[in-house]
Enzyme design. Structure first.
Site, mmCIF file in Angstrom:
data_model
loop_
_atom_site.group_PDB
_atom_site.id
_atom_site.type_symbol
_atom_site.label_atom_id
_atom_site.label_comp_id
_atom_site.label_asym_id
_atom_site.label_seq_id
_atom_site.Cartn_x
_atom_site.Cartn_y
_atom_site.Cartn_z
ATOM 1 N N ASP A 127 0.858 -1.186 0.000
ATOM 2 C CA ASP A 127 0.000 0.000 0.000
ATOM 3 C C ASP A 127 0.891 1.233 0.000
ATOM 4 O OD1 ASP A 127 -2.413 -1.416 0.074
ATOM 5 O OD2 ASP A 127 -2.507 -1.404 2.256
ATOM 6 N N ASP A 143 -7.122 -1.392 -4.444
ATOM 7 C CA ASP A 143 -8.156 -0.954 -3.497
ATOM 8 C C ASP A 143 -9.068 0.095 -4.130
ATOM 9 O OD1 ASP A 143 -6.960 -2.599 -1.570
ATOM 10 O OD2 ASP A 143 -5.741 -0.964 -0.774
#
Length: 174
Positions: A127, A143
């Site tokens: 991330d 995401d």
């Protein structure tokens, strides 16, 4: 429309969807690769002061730090999600009216597959986007695919599609 023409149309739809999923997954994986190369072990890159930054994180859970180190659970859930979407994609009629549902399915699959690749290959998800203005969990391109597609899906189900549309999808013969 002849049965042969329907089969060609359906096959073409699956091929197009597969190509779009693969391209979307490649974009996700490329951005994660760039994050590893340029952000891992570095200070965050401030894009908008006090609002948005690029910040490397190895996420072994889900959003908000839930379900840490539950890799098998995530993998099983991803396979289930991909199977369900593939099933419903096949049930969707080839009409233009159902194109938004097919697009949502493509992006949900791409996001799920992108993060699944990380979990299998690395044991965690990379991330790197962080909205520090609202202290939002750090996220990635996969995401974004899933979140936007699920939000669009909710809007479509609540305000665009009618009960008759769902009757046609769920009760038609293949």
């Amino acid at each position: 429309m002849t049965h042969e023409h329907q089969l060609k149309t359906k096959t073409s739809s699956y091929i197009t969807a597969g190509i779009l999923v693969m391209l979307s997954v490649l974009l996700d994986q490329w951005t994660k690769h760039l994050a590893v190369l340029h952000l891992k072990g570095q200070r965050p890159v401030i894009l908008i002061d006090q609002v948005f930054q690029l910040c490397y994180l190895e996420n072994r859970g889900a959003a908000f730090g839930l379900f840490q180190n539950q890799r098998v659970v995530f993998l099983v859930n991803t396979v289930i999600i991909l199977t369900v979407i593939l099933y419903f994609y096949g049930r969707l009629l080839g009409e233009r009216r159902f194109l938004p549902l097919r697009i949502c399915g493509i992006f949900i699959c791409a996001g799920a597959a992108g993060n699944m690749i990380d979990r299998i290959r690395l044991g965690y998800v990379v991330d790197f986007f962080y909205f520090n203005l609202i202290d939002f969990p750090i996220f990635n391109v996969a995401d974004i695919y899933v979140t936007c597609a699920v939000a669009a899906l909710a809007v479509l189900i609540l305000w665009y599609y009618k009960e008759e549309d769902f009757e046609r999808i769920f009760h038609r013969r293949n």
